[in-house]
Scaffold this motif. Structure first.
Motif, PDB file in Angstrom:
ATOM      1  N   ILE A 175      47.213  23.612  41.728  1.00 42.67           N
ATOM      2  CA  ILE A 175      47.504  25.015  41.434  1.00 42.67           C
ATOM      3  C   ILE A 175      46.113  25.747  42.069  1.00 42.67           C
ATOM      4  O   ILE A 175      44.968  25.169  41.752  1.00 42.67           O
ATOM      5  CB  ILE A 175      47.764  25.294  39.795  1.00 42.67           C
ATOM      6  N   VAL A 176      46.488  26.659  42.652  1.00 48.40           N
ATOM      7  CA  VAL A 176      45.321  27.648  43.112  1.00 48.40           C
ATOM      8  C   VAL A 176      45.253  29.061  41.991  1.00 48.40           C
ATOM      9  O   VAL A 176      46.145  29.606  42.300  1.00 48.40           O
ATOM     10  CB  VAL A 176      45.063  28.060  44.658  1.00 48.40           C
ATOM     11  N   LEU A 177      44.112  28.971  41.268  1.00 49.49           N
ATOM     12  CA  LEU A 177      44.207  30.347  40.430  1.00 49.49           C
ATOM     13  C   LEU A 177      43.167  31.414  41.258  1.00 49.49           C
ATOM     14  O   LEU A 177      42.208  30.773  41.988  1.00 49.49           O
ATOM     15  CB  LEU A 177      43.395  29.926  39.227  1.00 49.49           C
ATOM     16  N   LEU A 178      43.603  32.562  40.976  1.00 51.13           N
ATOM     17  CA  LEU A 178      42.830  33.682  41.704  1.00 51.13           C
ATOM     18  C   LEU A 178      42.623  34.623  40.441  1.00 51.13           C
ATOM     19  O   LEU A 178      43.533  35.234  39.957  1.00 51.13           O
ATOM     20  CB  LEU A 178      43.750  34.381  42.769  1.00 51.13           C
ATOM     21  N   ILE A 179      41.248  34.835  40.077  1.00 51.04           N
ATOM     22  CA  ILE A 179      40.967  35.797  38.938  1.00 51.04           C
ATOM     23  C   ILE A 179      40.225  36.880  39.558  1.00 51.04           C
ATOM     24  O   ILE A 179      39.227  36.891  40.397  1.00 51.04           O
ATOM     25  CB  ILE A 179      40.127  35.008  37.964  1.00 51.04           C
ATOM     26  N   SER A 180      40.545  38.096  39.269  1.00 47.24           N
ATOM     27  CA  SER A 180      39.956  39.256  39.717  1.00 47.24           C
ATOM     28  C   SER A 180      39.827  40.417  38.481  1.00 47.24           C
ATOM     29  O   SER A 180      40.697  40.506  37.733  1.00 47.24           O
ATOM     30  CB  SER A 180      40.337  39.874  40.871  1.00 47.24           C
ATOM     31  N   SER A 181      38.746  41.176  38.552  1.00 46.76           N
ATOM     32  CA  SER A 181      38.630  42.353  37.645  1.00 46.76           C
ATOM     33  C   SER A 181      37.723  43.532  38.075  1.00 46.76           C
ATOM     34  O   SER A 181      36.639  43.170  38.766  1.00 46.76           O
ATOM     35  CB  SER A 181      38.187  41.563  36.340  1.00 46.76           C
ATOM     36  N   LYS A 182      37.958  44.702  37.623  1.00 45.44           N
ATOM     37  CA  LYS A 182      37.125  45.706  38.134  1.00 45.44           C
ATOM     38  C   LYS A 182      35.807  45.896  36.880  1.00 45.44           C
ATOM     39  O   LYS A 182      34.836  46.482  37.159  1.00 45.44           O
ATOM     40  CB  LYS A 182      37.898  47.077  38.371  1.00 45.44           C
ATOM     41  N   THR A 183      35.879  45.176  35.856  1.00 41.93           N
ATOM     42  CA  THR A 183      35.087  45.402  34.787  1.00 41.93           C
ATOM     43  C   THR A 183      34.282  43.848  34.445  1.00 41.93           C
ATOM     44  O   THR A 183      35.006  42.943  34.826  1.00 41.93           O
ATOM     45  CB  THR A 183      35.572  45.865  33.664  1.00 41.93           C
ATOM     46  N   ASP A 184      33.443  43.743  33.777  1.00 43.41           N
ATOM     47  CA  ASP A 184      32.782  42.480  33.265  1.00 43.41           C
ATOM     48  C   ASP A 184      33.616  41.947  32.290  1.00 43.41           C
ATOM     49  O   ASP A 184      34.196  42.660  31.247  1.00 43.41           O
ATOM     50  CB  ASP A 184      31.301  42.709  32.981  1.00 43.41           C
ATOM     51  N   CYS A 185      34.079  40.652  32.459  1.00 42.01           N
ATOM     52  CA  CYS A 185      34.957  39.940  31.638  1.00 42.01           C
ATOM     53  C   CYS A 185      34.647  38.477  31.735  1.00 42.01           C
ATOM     54  O   CYS A 185      34.237  38.135  32.882  1.00 42.01           O
ATOM     55  CB  CYS A 185      36.496  40.464  31.511  1.00 42.01           C
ATOM     56  N   LYS A 186      35.196  37.746  30.627  1.00 41.31           N
ATOM     57  CA  LYS A 186      35.300  36.143  30.663  1.00 41.31           C
ATOM     58  C   LYS A 186      36.262  35.726  30.410  1.00 41.31           C
ATOM     59  O   LYS A 186      37.031  36.084  29.371  1.00 41.31           O
ATOM     60  CB  LYS A 186      34.163  35.654  29.792  1.00 41.31           C
ATOM     61  N   LEU A 187      36.921  34.687  31.133  1.00 43.34           N
ATOM     62  CA  LEU A 187      38.230  33.923  30.920  1.00 43.34           C
ATOM     63  C   LEU A 187      37.976  32.370  30.567  1.00 43.34           C
ATOM     64  O   LEU A 187      37.181  31.801  31.440  1.00 43.34           O
ATOM     65  CB  LEU A 187      39.273  34.072  31.861  1.00 43.34           C
ATOM     66  N   ASP A 188      38.190  32.067  29.417  1.00 43.93           N
ATOM     67  CA  ASP A 188      38.120  30.625  29.110  1.00 43.93           C
ATOM     68  C   ASP A 188      39.613  29.983  29.176  1.00 43.93           C
ATOM     69  O   ASP A 188      40.448  30.062  28.230  1.00 43.93           O
ATOM     70  CB  ASP A 188      37.696  30.570  27.904  1.00 43.93           C
ATOM     71  N   ILE A 189      39.738  29.510  30.077  1.00 39.97           N
ATOM     72  CA  ILE A 189      40.985  28.709  30.418  1.00 39.97           C
ATOM     73  C   ILE A 189      40.920  26.981  30.174  1.00 39.97           C
ATOM     74  O   ILE A 189      39.944  26.436  30.789  1.00 39.97           O
ATOM     75  CB  ILE A 189      41.581  28.852  31.816  1.00 39.97           C
ATOM     76  N   PHE A 212      35.410  31.329  33.310  1.00 36.54           N
ATOM     77  CA  PHE A 212      35.110  32.077  34.448  1.00 36.54           C
ATOM     78  C   PHE A 212      34.631  33.316  34.101  1.00 36.54           C
ATOM     79  O   PHE A 212      35.155  34.347  33.179  1.00 36.54           O
ATOM     80  CB  PHE A 212      36.496  32.622  35.234  1.00 36.54           C
ATOM     81  N   SER A 213      33.453  33.707  34.697  1.00 38.52           N
ATOM     82  CA  SER A 213      32.978  35.046  34.563  1.00 38.52           C
ATOM     83  C   SER A 213      33.018  35.977  35.680  1.00 38.52           C
ATOM     84  O   SER A 213      32.659  35.660  36.674  1.00 38.52           O
ATOM     85  CB  SER A 213      31.160  34.837  34.217  1.00 38.52           C
ATOM     86  N   VAL A 214      33.684  37.096  35.630  1.00 37.30           N
ATOM     87  CA  VAL A 214      33.751  38.070  36.694  1.00 37.30           C
ATOM     88  C   VAL A 214      33.119  39.156  36.376  1.00 37.30           C
ATOM     89  O   VAL A 214      32.893  39.755  35.063  1.00 37.30           O
ATOM     90  CB  VAL A 214      35.502  38.503  36.607  1.00 37.30           C
ATOM     91  N   ASN A 215      32.308  39.792  37.540  1.00 42.03           N
ATOM     92  CA  ASN A 215      31.213  40.796  37.335  1.00 42.03           C
ATOM     93  C   ASN A 215      31.399  41.352  38.640  1.00 42.03           C
ATOM     94  O   ASN A 215      31.838  41.033  39.444  1.00 42.03           O
ATOM     95  CB  ASN A 215      29.794  40.413  36.643  1.00 42.03           C
ATOM     96  N   ALA A 216      30.222  42.395  38.670  1.00 40.47           N
ATOM     97  CA  ALA A 216      30.258  43.249  39.824  1.00 40.47           C
ATOM     98  C   ALA A 216      29.650  42.369  40.980  1.00 40.47           C
ATOM     99  O   ALA A 216      30.079  42.621  42.193  1.00 40.47           O
ATOM    100  CB  ALA A 216      29.171  44.508  39.533  1.00 40.47           C
ATOM    101  N   ASN A 217      28.945  41.531  40.625  1.00 38.40           N
ATOM    102  CA  ASN A 217      28.367  40.456  41.763  1.00 38.40           C
ATOM    103  C   ASN A 217      29.450  39.349  42.091  1.00 38.40           C
ATOM    104  O   ASN A 217      29.564  38.837  43.189  1.00 38.40           O
ATOM    105  CB  ASN A 217      27.288  39.890  41.335  1.00 38.40           C
ATOM    106  N   LYS A 218      30.498  39.087  41.381  1.00 38.32           N
ATOM    107  CA  LYS A 218      31.396  38.235  41.666  1.00 38.32           C
ATOM    108  C   LYS A 218      32.769  38.760  40.848  1.00 38.32           C
ATOM    109  O   LYS A 218      33.420  38.264  39.973  1.00 38.32           O
ATOM    110  CB  LYS A 218      31.271  36.947  40.931  1.00 38.32           C
ATOM    111  N   PRO A 219      33.482  39.817  41.755  1.00 41.73           N
ATOM    112  CA  PRO A 219      34.765  40.364  41.163  1.00 41.73           C
ATOM    113  C   PRO A 219      36.055  39.569  41.157  1.00 41.73           C
ATOM    114  O   PRO A 219      37.153  40.010  40.863  1.00 41.73           O
ATOM    115  CB  PRO A 219      34.666  41.919  41.960  1.00 41.73           C
TER     116      PRO A 219
END
Length: 372
Positions: A175-189, A212-219
């Motif tokens: 499975i290939v997961l793709l996670i994106s967000s316009k705001t800072d957030c964390k997903l614990d899978i 997974f930590s999504v932020n402005a540097n890693k959207p």
């Protein structure tokens, strides 16, 4: 409207219908498209909406017909579905193509159970898709957070069910997961379970165990999750949780190998045949692995290319030799193999198996070993 066409030799890039209209009436649109000649025999089509922003809230599909203008081979299917399939739901459908004298695959409803710690709290801020790969192709990127069912939420753990229809994928591989967000957030899978809705087994388990930590540097973050293990009904003598623990202990004893296959850079070096490999160690040998889905691209073993595969198998000890070969099927099955490099993650070492010759049948090569 966008379509993806799957053939016996691969799949097309997404084909936008925007500028392909040849004829249009009130209830029918005819498109004229050109597909790559090397797709092979078409076996399924994935059809969807690229965007819902252009004043189109729904698309009602009644009938689909495809004709090869050279051979006049024709396939037609009554669909009677409306996209998206539910409010804020899946924007894609796929269906098999059945040609004369050719058995078509069936459409399967898959249940995907996602186990996590905090996704439900973040689901309005983040977009997460999954592309499931099997021996019969893939689902494309499908949303995991638009239509959740059977939601269970505790203090530390949670799970939810996603229902997805797809043409039979065969044995599931990754499975290939793709996670994106316009705001800072964390997903614990924690993990994902995938099974056919009509069957209790097999259950394909994909261990993630990552925050997974999504932020402005890693959207946007993409992760490839290989299959960890499979729970099959005939092996169960107790409840599912006990078997998960049992299988979980078995997977901890598996060793991951990264296999890089180098095809020679000379005329006729590539092959369309099905390639397999067996690893031999000083303690044991692996099962037979079919090398069909490289990490880099869709068509493996092309001239001058390097294909990377990841496999997990039981402990083999120190690698001694490999068997690599092909079944001779397909057009231009001859193959010039330059070398194979195998990285043993557990031992932190790289083994180089040099070949530098044409492979007409399975061969066993001597090896050289390089340590980091």
């Amino acid at each position: 409207i966008v379509m993806v066409f799957y053939g016996s030799n691969g799949k097309s890039n997404p084909v936008s219908m925007e500028n392909q209209v040849e004829h249009q009436t009130k209830n029918q649109i005819t498109y004229d498209i050109h597909l790559p000649p090397d797709l092979g025999m078409l076996y399924k089509v994935r059809l969807g909406l690229q965007s819902l922003e252009n004043n189109i809230s729904q698309l009602s599909l009644r009938h689909f017909k495809i004709q090869n203008t050279s051979t006049l081979d024709t396939f037609s299917l009554t669909i009677n579905k409306t996209l998206p399939l539910s409010p804020n739901g899946d924007r894609w459908i796929e269906f098999p193509i059945q040609w004369p004298l050719k058995e078509a695959l069936s459409v399967v409803t898959y249940h995907i159970t996602v186990f996590s710690r905090n996704i439900l709290n973040e689901r309005n801020l983040v977009h997460m898709t999954a592309c499931i790969y099997g021996t019969h192709g893939d689902t494309g990127d499908r949303s995991l957070l638009q239509s959740l069912q059977n939601v269970q939420q505790g203090e530390k753990n949670e799970s939810f069910l996603v229902i997805m229809d797809a043409v039979d994928l065969g044995e599931l591989e990754k499975i290939v997961l793709l996670i994106s967000s316009k705001t800072d957030c964390k997903l614990d899978i924690k993990k994902l379970h995938v099974q056919e809705a009509s069957k209790e087994h097999p259950i394909y388990v994909f261990e993630v165990n990552e925050e997974f930590s999504v932020n402005a540097n890693k959207p946007k973050i993409q992760r490839e999750i290989p299959g960890s293990f499979v729970i099959r009904g005939e092996t169960q003598n107790s409840d599912t949780d006990n078997n998960l623990n049992k299988e979980g202990s078995q997977v901890k004893n598996l060793t991951e190998y990264t296999i890089k296959v180098y095809t020679g850079d000379k005329r006729g070096a590539g092959t369309d045949a099905n390639v397999h490999v067996i690893l031999f160690g000083d303690e044991d040998k692996s099962e037979v692995f079919q090398l069909s889905q490289p990490l880099e691209h869709q068509n493996p073993f092309e001239r001058g290319k390097v294909d990377t595969f990841k496999i997990k198998t039981k402990k083999l000890g120190s690698l001694r030799s490999i068997e690599i070969g092909h079944d001779g099927k397909g057009f231009a099955s001859g193959w010039f193999l330059e070398k194979v490099e195998i990285t043993d993650a557990a031992r932190n070492s790289v083994h180089c198996f040099n070949c530098n010759r044409s492979v007409d049948q399975s061969i066993i090569t001597p090896y050289m070993m390089f340590s980091f």
